[in-house]
Every structure is written in structure tokens, then in C-alpha cells.
Write a protein that holds these residues in place. Structure first.
Motif, PDB file in Angstrom:
ATOM      1  N   HIS A  43     107.079  36.563 -13.480  1.00 45.53           N
ATOM      2  CA  HIS A  43     105.854  37.305 -13.202  1.00 45.53           C
ATOM      3  C   HIS A  43     105.469  37.082 -11.755  1.00 45.53           C
ATOM      4  O   HIS A  43     105.424  35.942 -11.282  1.00 45.53           O
ATOM      5  CB  HIS A  43     104.716  36.853 -14.125  1.00 45.53           C
ATOM      6  CG  HIS A  43     105.005  37.112 -15.571  1.00 45.53           C
ATOM      7  ND1 HIS A  43     104.719  38.318 -16.173  1.00 45.53           N
ATOM      8  CD2 HIS A  43     105.579  36.345 -16.529  1.00 45.53           C
ATOM      9  CE1 HIS A  43     105.089  38.269 -17.440  1.00 45.53           C
ATOM     10  NE2 HIS A  43     105.609  37.071 -17.683  1.00 45.53           N
ATOM     11  N   THR A  44     105.198  38.168 -11.056  1.00 43.55           N
ATOM     12  CA  THR A  44     104.839  38.077  -9.639  1.00 43.55           C
ATOM     13  C   THR A  44     103.342  37.865  -9.505  1.00 43.55           C
ATOM     14  O   THR A  44     102.564  38.799  -9.335  1.00 43.55           O
ATOM     15  CB  THR A  44     105.265  39.349  -8.883  1.00 43.55           C
ATOM     16  OG1 THR A  44     104.707  40.471  -9.550  1.00 43.55           O
ATOM     17  CG2 THR A  44     106.777  39.476  -8.836  1.00 43.55           C
ATOM     18  N   GLU A  45     102.957  36.630  -9.634  1.00 46.03           N
ATOM     19  CA  GLU A  45     101.554  36.248  -9.485  1.00 46.03           C
ATOM     20  C   GLU A  45     101.513  34.907  -8.775  1.00 46.03           C
ATOM     21  O   GLU A  45     102.520  34.254  -8.587  1.00 46.03           O
ATOM     22  CB  GLU A  45     100.863  36.173 -10.856  1.00 46.03           C
ATOM     23  CG  GLU A  45     101.598  35.333 -11.871  1.00 46.03           C
ATOM     24  CD  GLU A  45     101.051  35.494 -13.284  1.00 46.03           C
ATOM     25  OE1 GLU A  45     100.858  34.455 -13.920  1.00 46.03           O
ATOM     26  OE2 GLU A  45     100.836  36.623 -13.729  1.00 46.03           O
ATOM     27  N   ILE A  46     100.348  34.516  -8.364  1.00 46.20           N
ATOM     28  CA  ILE A  46     100.180  33.249  -7.662  1.00 46.20           C
ATOM     29  C   ILE A  46      99.439  32.299  -8.585  1.00 46.20           C
ATOM     30  O   ILE A  46      98.340  32.608  -9.009  1.00 46.20           O
ATOM     31  CB  ILE A  46      99.376  33.439  -6.350  1.00 46.20           C
ATOM     32  CG1 ILE A  46     100.006  34.514  -5.458  1.00 46.20           C
ATOM     33  CG2 ILE A  46      99.244  32.122  -5.612  1.00 46.20           C
ATOM     34  CD1 ILE A  46     101.377  34.172  -4.929  1.00 46.20           C
ATOM     35  N   PRO A  47      99.976  31.131  -8.926  1.00 43.31           N
ATOM     36  CA  PRO A  47     101.359  30.724  -8.649  1.00 43.31           C
ATOM     37  C   PRO A  47     102.342  31.505  -9.527  1.00 43.31           C
ATOM     38  O   PRO A  47     101.955  32.040 -10.571  1.00 43.31           O
ATOM     39  CB  PRO A  47     101.360  29.245  -9.042  1.00 43.31           C
ATOM     40  CG  PRO A  47     100.292  29.107 -10.054  1.00 43.31           C
ATOM     41  CD  PRO A  47      99.248  30.148  -9.708  1.00 43.31           C
TER      42      PRO A  47
END
Length: 130
Positions: A87-91
Motif C-alpha cells: 500500500h502506497t501510504e506513509i508509512p
């Protein structure tokens, strides 16, 4: 009775009855190596109920090293038994879950797990007698 020692036709992609793990040349042995490994079995069973993150699998499968967990997850993913979703999220978050193919292995793995738990006392007795 089926003859388990014969080899397949060797033409193109073999039909299911042509795969013969008893033959040293059969690629199915590699699959047996990967899914027959204690760590692979435990990882697949850990993913039975829900997708898990790497750390959750590591916590569930007590005693597995990070290196071994990474190797087994990679193999199970390449074999098509486990999905890895980043998943492209932070973190960043990576989740592992079973594919339909992986889920189809669960009855056999669950049976082996249950047999192991049910018979471990008897096995332990035999080991102390040896």
C-alpha cells in the motif's frame, strides 16, 4: 491401485495425472519442498483467517527468523499461494493474504496440523523410548 512410479507423457504442459512427485525429474518436488516446510505450513495457516502484515506473521509464527520469513513469503508468492500487496501510504504498509490456490491447500495443511497436535503425546513417548 494407481501406479505412483510411472512418468508422464512429457508433451508440453502435462495433464494433472502426469505430474509424478515420485520421479526425481518432476518439478512437483520443488513445490512439495516449499509447501512441506514447517515454516511454510505455519505461514499459510497463520493467513487462514485474515490478511496479515509481516510483523503480525512473525509474531504469530513464533521462532521464525526474519530471513526465513522473508524467504518463505517470497517462495509462497512466486508459487502463487500468497498475495503480497504494498500500500502506497506513509508509512508504507505491506499485507500478505492467501490466493484462491493457497486457500485450496488449507484443508490438507489443517489436517496435518490437527493430526500433529492430536498425536504429539504419542510421538513424544516413542521418542523417549528410542
Amino acid at each position: 491401485m494407481t501406479d505412483l512410479t510411472t512418468t508422464g507423457s512429457g508433451r508440453g504442459n502435462p495433464a494433472p495425472q502426469d505430474w509424478n512427485p515420485f520421479s526425481r525429474a518432476c518439478p512437483s518436488r520443488r513445490l512439495l519442498d516449499s509447501i512441506g516446510d514447517k515454516w511454510a505450513i505455519l505461514i499459510l495457516l497463520a493467513l487462514e483467517d485474515r490478511p496479515l502484515r509481516y510483523g503480525e506473521i512473525e509474531h504469530t509464527v513464533d521462532g521464525i527468523s526474519q530471513k526465513m520469513l522473508s524467504q518463505r513469503l517470497r517462495t509462497l508468492t512466486v508459487d502463487g499461494l500468497v498475495n503480497r500487496t504494498a500500500h502506497t501510504e506513509i508509512p508504507p504498509r505491506v499485507v500478505y493474504d492467501l490466493t484462491d490456490l493457497g486457500r485450496s491447500a488449507l484443508p490438507a495443511l489443517r489436517g496435518l496440523y490437527e493430526w500433529t497436535v492430536a498425536n504429539m503425546s504419542r510421538i513424544a513417548e516413542h521418542r523417549t523410548e528410542a
